[in-house]
Motif scaffolding. Structure first.
Motif, short mmCIF file in Angstrom:
data_model
loop_
_atom_site.label_atom_id
_atom_site.label_comp_id
_atom_site.label_asym_id
_atom_site.label_seq_id
_atom_site.Cartn_x
_atom_site.Cartn_y
_atom_site.Cartn_z
N GLU A 14 -36.13 -1.04 31.54
CA GLU A 14 -36.20 -1.74 30.25
C GLU A 14 -34.84 -2.28 29.84
O GLU A 14 -34.74 -3.35 29.23
N ALA A 15 -33.78 -1.56 30.19
CA ALA A 15 -32.43 -2.05 29.90
C ALA A 15 -32.14 -3.33 30.69
O ALA A 15 -31.54 -4.28 30.17
N ALA A 16 -32.58 -3.35 31.95
CA ALA A 16 -32.38 -4.54 32.78
C ALA A 16 -33.17 -5.72 32.25
O ALA A 16 -32.69 -6.87 32.26
N VAL A 17 -34.37 -5.47 31.75
CA VAL A 17 -35.19 -6.54 31.18
C VAL A 17 -34.53 -7.09 29.91
O VAL A 17 -34.44 -8.32 29.73
N ARG A 18 -34.06 -6.22 29.05
CA ARG A 18 -33.39 -6.68 27.81
C ARG A 18 -32.15 -7.50 28.16
O ARG A 18 -31.91 -8.55 27.54
N SER A 19 -31.38 -7.02 29.11
CA SER A 19 -30.17 -7.74 29.51
C SER A 19 -30.51 -9.12 30.05
O SER A 19 -29.85 -10.12 29.72
N ALA A 20 -31.55 -9.21 30.89
CA ALA A 20 -31.95 -10.49 31.47
C ALA A 20 -32.41 -11.46 30.40
O ALA A 20 -32.09 -12.66 30.43
N LEU A 21 -33.17 -10.96 29.42
CA LEU A 21 -33.62 -11.81 28.32
C LEU A 21 -32.45 -12.33 27.50
O LEU A 21 -32.41 -13.50 27.11
N GLU A 22 -31.48 -11.47 27.25
CA GLU A 22 -30.31 -11.88 26.47
C GLU A 22 -29.47 -12.91 27.23
O GLU A 22 -29.05 -13.92 26.67
N ARG A 23 -29.24 -12.66 28.52
CA ARG A 23 -28.41 -13.56 29.32
C ARG A 23 -29.04 -14.94 29.47
O ARG A 23 -28.34 -15.95 29.58
N SER A 24 -30.37 -14.97 29.46
CA SER A 24 -31.07 -16.25 29.61
C SER A 24 -31.40 -16.91 28.27
O SER A 24 -32.03 -17.96 28.23
N LEU A 43 -44.81 -21.54 26.09
CA LEU A 43 -43.42 -21.95 26.28
C LEU A 43 -43.32 -23.40 26.73
O LEU A 43 -44.22 -23.94 27.38
N SER A 44 -42.19 -24.03 26.40
CA SER A 44 -41.90 -25.36 26.92
C SER A 44 -41.47 -25.24 28.39
O SER A 44 -41.23 -24.13 28.90
N GLY A 45 -41.36 -26.38 29.05
CA GLY A 45 -40.94 -26.37 30.45
C GLY A 45 -39.58 -25.73 30.65
O GLY A 45 -39.37 -24.93 31.57
N GLY A 46 -38.63 -26.07 29.77
CA GLY A 46 -37.30 -25.49 29.88
C GLY A 46 -37.30 -24.00 29.65
O GLY A 46 -36.59 -23.24 30.32
N GLU A 47 -38.12 -23.55 28.68
CA GLU A 47 -38.20 -22.11 28.40
C GLU A 47 -38.85 -21.36 29.56
O GLU A 47 -38.45 -20.24 29.89
N ARG A 48 -39.82 -21.98 30.20
CA ARG A 48 -40.45 -21.33 31.36
C ARG A 48 -39.45 -21.16 32.49
O ARG A 48 -39.43 -20.12 33.16
N GLN A 49 -38.63 -22.17 32.71
CA GLN A 49 -37.62 -22.04 33.76
C GLN A 49 -36.61 -20.95 33.42
O GLN A 49 -36.18 -20.19 34.29
N ARG A 50 -36.24 -20.86 32.15
CA ARG A 50 -35.35 -19.78 31.73
C ARG A 50 -36.01 -18.42 31.93
O ARG A 50 -35.36 -17.46 32.34
N ALA A 51 -37.30 -18.34 31.66
CA ALA A 51 -38.01 -17.07 31.86
C ALA A 51 -38.04 -16.70 33.33
O ALA A 51 -37.92 -15.52 33.69
N GLN A 52 -38.19 -17.71 34.21
CA GLN A 52 -38.18 -17.43 35.64
C GLN A 52 -36.81 -16.94 36.09
O GLN A 52 -36.69 -16.05 36.94
N ILE A 53 -35.77 -17.51 35.52
CA ILE A 53 -34.42 -17.05 35.85
C ILE A 53 -34.20 -15.64 35.29
O ILE A 53 -33.59 -14.79 35.94
N ALA A 54 -34.73 -15.39 34.09
CA ALA A 54 -34.62 -14.04 33.52
C ALA A 54 -35.33 -13.02 34.41
O ALA A 54 -34.83 -11.91 34.64
N ARG A 55 -36.52 -13.39 34.93
CA ARG A 55 -37.22 -12.50 35.86
C ARG A 55 -36.35 -12.21 37.09
O ARG A 55 -36.24 -11.07 37.55
N ALA A 56 -35.71 -13.27 37.60
CA ALA A 56 -34.82 -13.09 38.75
C ALA A 56 -33.64 -12.19 38.40
O ALA A 56 -33.25 -11.32 39.19
N LEU A 57 -33.08 -12.37 37.20
CA LEU A 57 -31.93 -11.55 36.80
C LEU A 57 -32.32 -10.09 36.64
O LEU A 57 -31.50 -9.19 36.89
N ALA A 58 -33.57 -9.84 36.23
CA ALA A 58 -34.02 -8.45 36.08
C ALA A 58 -34.02 -7.72 37.42
O ALA A 58 -33.97 -6.48 37.45
N GLN A 59 -34.07 -8.46 38.51
CA GLN A 59 -33.95 -7.84 39.84
C GLN A 59 -32.54 -7.31 40.09
O GLN A 59 -32.33 -6.55 41.03
N GLU A 60 -31.58 -7.77 39.28
CA GLU A 60 -30.17 -7.44 39.45
C GLU A 60 -29.69 -7.86 40.84
O GLU A 60 -29.09 -7.08 41.58
N PRO A 61 -29.92 -9.13 41.20
CA PRO A 61 -29.56 -9.60 42.53
C PRO A 61 -28.08 -9.95 42.63
O PRO A 61 -27.38 -10.05 41.61
#
Length: 264
Positions: free
Chosen positions: A118-128, A141-159
């Motif tokens: 949950e900490a990783a998810v919060r961090s990803a949401l904040e960073r995006s 969501l708008s198209g831009g917001e969806r892309q940000r959400a996809q990047i947030a999902r990727a960030l939650a992986q902590e890659p």
């Protein structure tokens, strides 16, 4: 040991057609590499090979010097995140639910989310920039917001490595710039397929140009994005501004070239 994600003389075919032909790619750690080329040049295929979704016919993709095929899939999923061109779902998921999907590689099957998840998810949401939209439904969501959400999902992986396939497609200019500001500010080793050469020049530390599955040029934007290369690879007449030290080149397109004047 070679750090990071590298492709060494990678080739891949489909239906008897050679899609990638001896491609080498070595992104610099912590920077953004732009993957450029006309439609059908092999950009998306190369990203899928780098992600381990496709296995090369010849050559090898390595992660920290180890062939990707020898690295456990869970390890790859934790290290390398992928953002596809478009994502959609018929399930009514919230933005937070979508981002939580990025934690799957870090959890055992059927186990509940941990405090760290949950900490990783919060961090990803904040960073995006989506913390205030965590409870919004994905389909609103708008198209831009969806892309940000996809990047947030990727960030939650902590890659440590991030692969993006034309993330600015279908976005207006403001959202394109905001998205690339986000990507370049992450500090991850990122490879991003782009069509817009001026966006690549403005945001990428280095660019790799592919044509018909082969790398034809690689280097910094001012080294690679010349009038001659643009004419040869894209069949377009252009004027490229000569940048001052510390500045990026800017490209002005003047029209297409006659097909018979281009290299076959």
């Amino acid at each position: 040991m070679t750090a990071g994600l590298h492709a060494e003389r990678v080739s891949w075919s489909a239906g008897g057609a050679l899609i990638l032909d001896g491609v080498a790619l070595a992104p610099r750690p912590g920077t953004v590499t732009g993957l450029l080329g006309p439609n059908g040049s092999g950009k998306s295929t190369l990203l899928r090979v780098l992600a381990g979704v496709l296995a090369p016919d010849t050559g090898v993709v390595t992660l920290d010097g180890v062939p990707l095929a020898d690295v456990p899939r869970r390890t790859v999923a934790r290290r390398v995140a992928v953002v596809e061109q478009q994502a959609d779902t018929q399930v009514e998921l919230t933005v937070a639910d979508v981002v939580r999907l990025g934690r799957i590689p870090h959890r055992r099957a059927w186990t509940p989310a941990s405090t760290a998840d949950e900490a990783a998810v919060r961090s990803a949401l904040e960073r995006s920039g989506l913390a205030d939209k965590a409870h919004r439904l994905w389909h609103t969501l708008s198209g831009g917001e969806r892309q940000r959400a996809q990047i947030a999902r990727a960030l939650a992986q902590e890659p440590r490595e991030l692969l993006l396939d034309e993330p600015t497609n279908h976005l207006d200019i403001q959202h394109q710039l905001e998205l690339l500001d986000l990507i370049t500010g992450l500090g991850l080793t990122s490879v991003v397929a782009l069509h817009d050469l001026n966006l690549a020049a403005a945001y990428c530390a280095q660019v790799v140009v592919v044509r018909r599955g082969r790398v034809v040029a690689a280097g910094t934007p001012d080294e690679v994005l010349t009038e001659e290369l643009i004419a040869d690879v894209y069949g377009v007449r252009a004027r490229v501004s000569v940048p001052e030290p510390g500045e990026r080149p800017h490209i002005r397109f003047l029209g297409t070239l006659a097909r018979d004047s281009r290299e076959p």
